[in-house]
Design an enzyme around this catalytic site. Structure first.
Site, PDB file in Angstrom:
ATOM      1  N   HIS A   1       0.765  -1.209   0.092  1.00  0.00           N
ATOM      2  CA  HIS A   1       0.052  -0.068  -0.123  1.00  0.00           C
ATOM      3  C   HIS A   1       0.689   1.314   0.039  1.00  0.00           C
ATOM      4  O   HIS A   1       1.366   1.613   1.045  1.00  0.00           O
ATOM      5  CB  HIS A   1      -0.892  -0.034   1.386  1.00  0.00           C
ATOM      6  CG  HIS A   1      -1.721  -1.135   1.742  1.00  0.00           C
ATOM      7  ND1 HIS A   1      -2.814  -1.444   0.694  1.00  0.00           N
ATOM      8  CD2 HIS A   1      -1.614  -2.482   2.179  1.00  0.00           C
ATOM      9  CE1 HIS A   1      -3.306  -2.653   1.050  1.00  0.00           C
ATOM     10  NE2 HIS A   1      -2.597  -3.181   2.133  1.00  0.00           N
TER      11      HIS A   1
ATOM     12  N   ALA B   1       1.626   0.228   5.235  1.00  0.00           N
ATOM     13  CA  ALA B   1       1.022   1.349   4.500  1.00  0.00           C
ATOM     14  C   ALA B   1       1.753   2.636   4.503  1.00  0.00           C
ATOM     15  O   ALA B   1       2.034   3.182   5.664  1.00  0.00           O
ATOM     16  CB  ALA B   1      -0.199   1.207   4.521  1.00  0.00           C
TER      17      ALA B   1
ATOM     18  N   TYR C   1       7.121   3.262  -1.316  1.00  0.00           N
ATOM     19  CA  TYR C   1       8.321   3.860  -2.128  1.00  0.00           C
ATOM     20  C   TYR C   1       9.521   2.875  -1.869  1.00  0.00           C
ATOM     21  O   TYR C   1       9.838   3.107  -0.462  1.00  0.00           O
ATOM     22  CB  TYR C   1       8.769   5.247  -2.367  1.00  0.00           C
ATOM     23  CG  TYR C   1       9.845   5.562  -3.163  1.00  0.00           C
ATOM     24  CD1 TYR C   1       9.773   5.216  -4.571  1.00  0.00           C
ATOM     25  CD2 TYR C   1      10.947   5.856  -2.389  1.00  0.00           C
ATOM     26  CE1 TYR C   1      10.886   5.420  -5.194  1.00  0.00           C
ATOM     27  CE2 TYR C   1      12.228   6.077  -3.279  1.00  0.00           C
ATOM     28  CZ  TYR C   1      12.222   5.896  -4.824  1.00  0.00           C
ATOM     29  OH  TYR C   1      13.191   5.957  -5.381  1.00  0.00           O
TER      30      TYR C   1
ATOM     31  N   ARG D   1      17.231   5.565  11.138  1.00  0.00           N
ATOM     32  CA  ARG D   1      18.680   5.836  10.812  1.00  0.00           C
ATOM     33  C   ARG D   1      19.735   4.478  11.167  1.00  0.00           C
ATOM     34  O   ARG D   1      19.629   4.192  12.204  1.00  0.00           O
ATOM     35  CB  ARG D   1      19.265   7.081  11.111  1.00  0.00           C
ATOM     36  CG  ARG D   1      18.572   8.259  10.890  1.00  0.00           C
ATOM     37  CD  ARG D   1      19.074   9.636  11.432  1.00  0.00           C
ATOM     38  NE  ARG D   1      18.331  10.678  10.993  1.00  0.00           N
ATOM     39  CZ  ARG D   1      18.437  11.360   9.973  1.00  0.00           C
ATOM     40  NH1 ARG D   1      19.092  11.197   9.038  1.00  0.00           N
ATOM     41  NH2 ARG D   1      17.556  12.230   9.600  1.00  0.00           N
TER      42      ARG D   1
END
Length: 225
Positions: free
Chosen positions: A123, A140, A126, A205
């Site tokens: 969903h 999502a 990227y 990170r």
């Protein structure tokens, strides 16, 4: 294991669950494979059995058993594995090796990636310049950020160790069995060890240890059995 050993291909991935095994066996750290994904897809695609895969224009191989929505866009080189589902408006920009039994969801964007078998990016995700291990899942809206805001080369940080990658574009290396919570941002150079869980809305990170729960940057705890 020392900090650098935890970042290796062997520590993060079970290579029997990807067609990219030969490529990944040829490097020590998984991000060293990123620049070779496209040529590797072409080599693998040329050997895929024609009774199981259809070859499309532009070095795209799609398993006959895969389900690809008519609104999905796939640019080569790319491989879509067996029993994989590519949903409406997925945007696969090229250099994407998607394994078997995966889900590439609605409006999800992939670029220069290896998705092991059984990976779900279902969903609004990227995923760029990244490798996602066997049975990993991105909630999502979670994304891999693959370029630093200052445009400098990415450095991987693990404890006191700092490892220069020489790469300007480097998203995340996500180990087998990792669960990434909804709305999470994985900053450039993130490495998440096997079987870890990332809380929703996290800002990740550096290195997250295997078998841990990432609550925030200052609170990472071991998973309970």
């Amino acid at each position: 294991m020392n900090d650098l050993t935890k970042l290796t291909v062997k520590a993060l991935y079970s290579l029997e669950h990807t067609k990219a095994a030969v490529l990944l066996e040829s490097v020590s750290y998984p991000w060293e494979a990123l620049e070779k994904i496209g040529e590797t897809i072409k080599e693998i695609g040329s050997r895929l059995p024609k009774e199981l895969y259809d070859q499309k224009d532009g070095d795209v191989w799609i398993a006959k058993s895969a389900k690809v929505a008519p609104t999905a866009y796939i640019h080569g080189p790319a491989i879509i594995g067996e029993e994989t589902e590519v949903r409406h408006c997925a945007f696969i920009r090229g250099n994407a090796l998607v394994g078997d039994h995966c889900v590439v969801g609605n409006s999800t964007e992939l670029k220069n990636v290896i998705l092991f078998d059984n990976v779900q990016v279902p969903h609004y995700n990227y995923v760029g310049d990244s490798i996602l291990g066997y049975r990993s899942h991105m909630g999502a809206g979670s994304i891999t950020s693959n370029v630093k805001s200052d445009k400098k080369l990415v450095i991987v940080k693990a404890g006191e160790e700092r490892l220069e990658t020489g790469l300007k574009k480097f998203g995340a290396m996500i180990g087998d069995g990792v669960e990434v919570g909804c709305g999470t941002i994985l900053n450039p150079g993130s490495v998440v060890g096997k079987n870890s869980n990332i809380y929703p809305l996290s800002m990740v990170r550096g290195y997250v240890a295997a078998d841990s729960v990432y609550k925030n940057q200052n609170e990472v705890v071991a998973k309970l059995d």
